[in-house]
Scaffold this active site. Structure first.
Site, PDB file in Angstrom:
ATOM      1  CG  ASP A 127      -2.030  -0.977   1.125  1.00  0.00           C
ATOM      2  OD1 ASP A 127      -2.343  -1.393  -0.009  1.00  0.00           O
ATOM      3  OD2 ASP A 127      -2.593  -1.349   2.180  1.00  0.00           O
TER       4      ASP A 127
ATOM      5  CE1 TYR B  33       2.902  -7.102   4.227  1.00  0.00           C
ATOM      6  CE2 TYR B  33       2.525  -9.430   4.695  1.00  0.00           C
ATOM      7  CZ  TYR B  33       2.465  -8.359   3.826  1.00  0.00           C
ATOM      8  OH  TYR B  33       1.967  -8.531   2.566  1.00  0.00           O
TER       9      TYR B  33
ATOM     10  CE1 TYR C 131      -5.629  -6.546  -0.206  1.00  0.00           C
ATOM     11  CE2 TYR C 131      -6.875  -8.586  -0.056  1.00  0.00           C
ATOM     12  CZ  TYR C 131      -6.367  -7.547  -0.812  1.00  0.00           C
ATOM     13  OH  TYR C 131      -6.592  -7.497  -2.162  1.00  0.00           O
TER      14      TYR C 131
END
Ligand code: ZN
Ligand code: ZN
Length: 434
Positions: A261, A325, A397
């Protein structure tokens, strides 16, 4: 082998020989002339015999007629025949004289002029036939024929190779030279150059690819300050611009192994990408030098740069990559150490059912994706905030894994902790290759 076809189509030696190209390994011209001559000798001797008879008028006429078609199609260089008008190569309905030296030279000259602007090592000639010639080939086709395309490709390929000292490459040519020899039109189709590597995005707030302004769709308007863009720059632009300049390309396409993003950084050893430079005039540059230029941007860094191929684009687009992440999570209420330890345990090897997030549902199909979290680590920041490191499947996500997206992602961090949580910051730490 019969000469019947010559009645309707006075083919020149070369074209007649092409009808039997696969039968004897010699030039089409030699083959065509030989077959015609052999047949002419046969007919001439038959004619002598028939003339000795008195009742053979009809047969004589037939033999003469076939002989006439043979002589008309170019055999008069052997024998002068009264009343026979020779159809030369230019009148040949198949080649229309395209193999004549001055035609070849004219096309060669045009080709060399176009090629002169480009750096290349290999090429391939692709002959483009007018419809009428394609139709003719259909009509006169034999099982042993080769298309005039093949012969012209070969002939022109040889001439260009001689003049340029470049190689013909059928598999992967740098340049395809499209020639319509009937109209003497030449067009180049320059293969793209591919550069592959990995990129790091060090700042938040820039998209991966150029993002056109949605008011003017890229044309430029008041809202976008006449830039045509929603964001002033992107990973794509920062990387592509210096390459485009060095390769003197016409345009580019940026292919990333997934994307992050706008507000997410891409750290660690970066994300694989392939940059495609279209219609480059230069094919070899110092990649490292350009890499250094990009790295000075302070926003994006590139590493492991090397030349790639179209196959790399397919691979980078389709190969699934697991990811690691790092998220900064903020909870509505305080969260205890025991709860964080519990969260780590529960997330390990957990299957997540994720319906397309609301924020992307306008551009992605609404479906439930099944992805896995393999491992999670937590580290407290303050009573309500903690860092969460996650090793998981690509395509999960993470913002929604944390918030739960109003029940569309389940289980989620909010659900497990039984507190509303949001992702305040996110970084990709690693795009795994295995
Ligand atoms: Zn011909
Ligand atoms: Zn605009």
């Amino acid at each position: 082998m019969d000469t019947e076809v010559l009645k309707s189509y006075p083919l020149c030696h070369r074209c007649f020989g092409r009808l039997y190209a696969k039968l004897l390994h010699t030039s089409n011209y030699e083959r065509g002339k030989s077959v015609k001559m052999a047949r002419a000798i046969q007919l001439e001797s038959k004619l002598q015999q028939l003339k000795e008879r008195t009742d053979a008028e009809e047969e004589i006429e037939k033999v003469k007629e076939e002989l006439t078609t043979l002589y008309r199609s170019g055999l008069t260089e052997i024998k002068e025949v009264e009343g026979v008008e020779v159809v030369g190569e230019e009148g040949c309905p198949w080649c229309r004289g395209i193999f004549q030296e001055r035609n070849l030279e004219e096309i060669l000259e045009k080709t060399l002029k176009l090629l002169g602007e480009y750096q290349y090592d290999t090429f391939l000639v692709g002959t483009v036939l007018p419809k009428s010639i394609k139709k003719l080939e259909e009509r006169i086709k034999t099982p042993y024929m080769e298309s005039i395309k093949q012969e012209f490709n070969r002939t022109m390929g040889k001439l260009i190779a001689e003049k340029t000292s470049k190689r013909v490459d059928r598999e992967n040519p740098d340049i395809i030279i499209l020639i319509n020899p009937y109209k003497k039109k030449v067009k180049l189709q320059v293969s793209p150059v591919y550069i592959k590597g990995r990129y790091r995005k060090l700042v938040r707030g820039i998209p991966q690819t150029r993002w056109p302004c949605r008011h003017c769709k890229g044309r430029g308007c008041e809202k976008c300050n006449y830039t045509g863009k929603r964001y002033s720059t992107s990973v794509e632009e920062i990387i592509a611009e210096p390459f485009l300049e060095a390769f003197k390309g016409k345009s580019e396409a940026f292919h990333g192994a997934g994307r992050e993003d706008i507000d997410v950084r891409m750290l660690g050893d970066g994300r694989p990408f392939v940059l495609e430079i279209r219609e480059p005039k230069v094919r070899r540059v110092n990649l490292e030098e350009i890499g250094e230029k990009i790295n000075k941007s302070g926003m994006v860094e590139v590493l492991n740069l090397e030349y790639g191929s179209k196959r790399d684009v397919i691979e980078v687009k389709n190969k699934p990559h697991k990811k690691t992440y790092l998220a900064l999570v903020e909870c509505e209420e305080e969260v205890s150490d025991r709860e964080l330890a519990e969260l780590e345990k529960k997330l390990e090897n957990l299957t997540i059912y994720q319906r397309t997030p609301q924020r992307v549902s306008h551009r992605r199909a609404d479906l439930v994706r099944i992805r896995k979290v393999y491992k999670a680590w937590t580290e407290r920041v303050d009573p309500r905030r903690f860092k969460l490191k996650i090793y998981c499947d690509g395509g999960l996500y993470i913002k929604e894994l944390i918030s739960g997206d109003e029940g569309r992602t389940t289980p989620s961090v909010s659900e497990i902790l039984n507190k509303r949580c949001v992702c305040k910051e996110l970084d990709v730490l690693k795009v795994h290759d295995e």
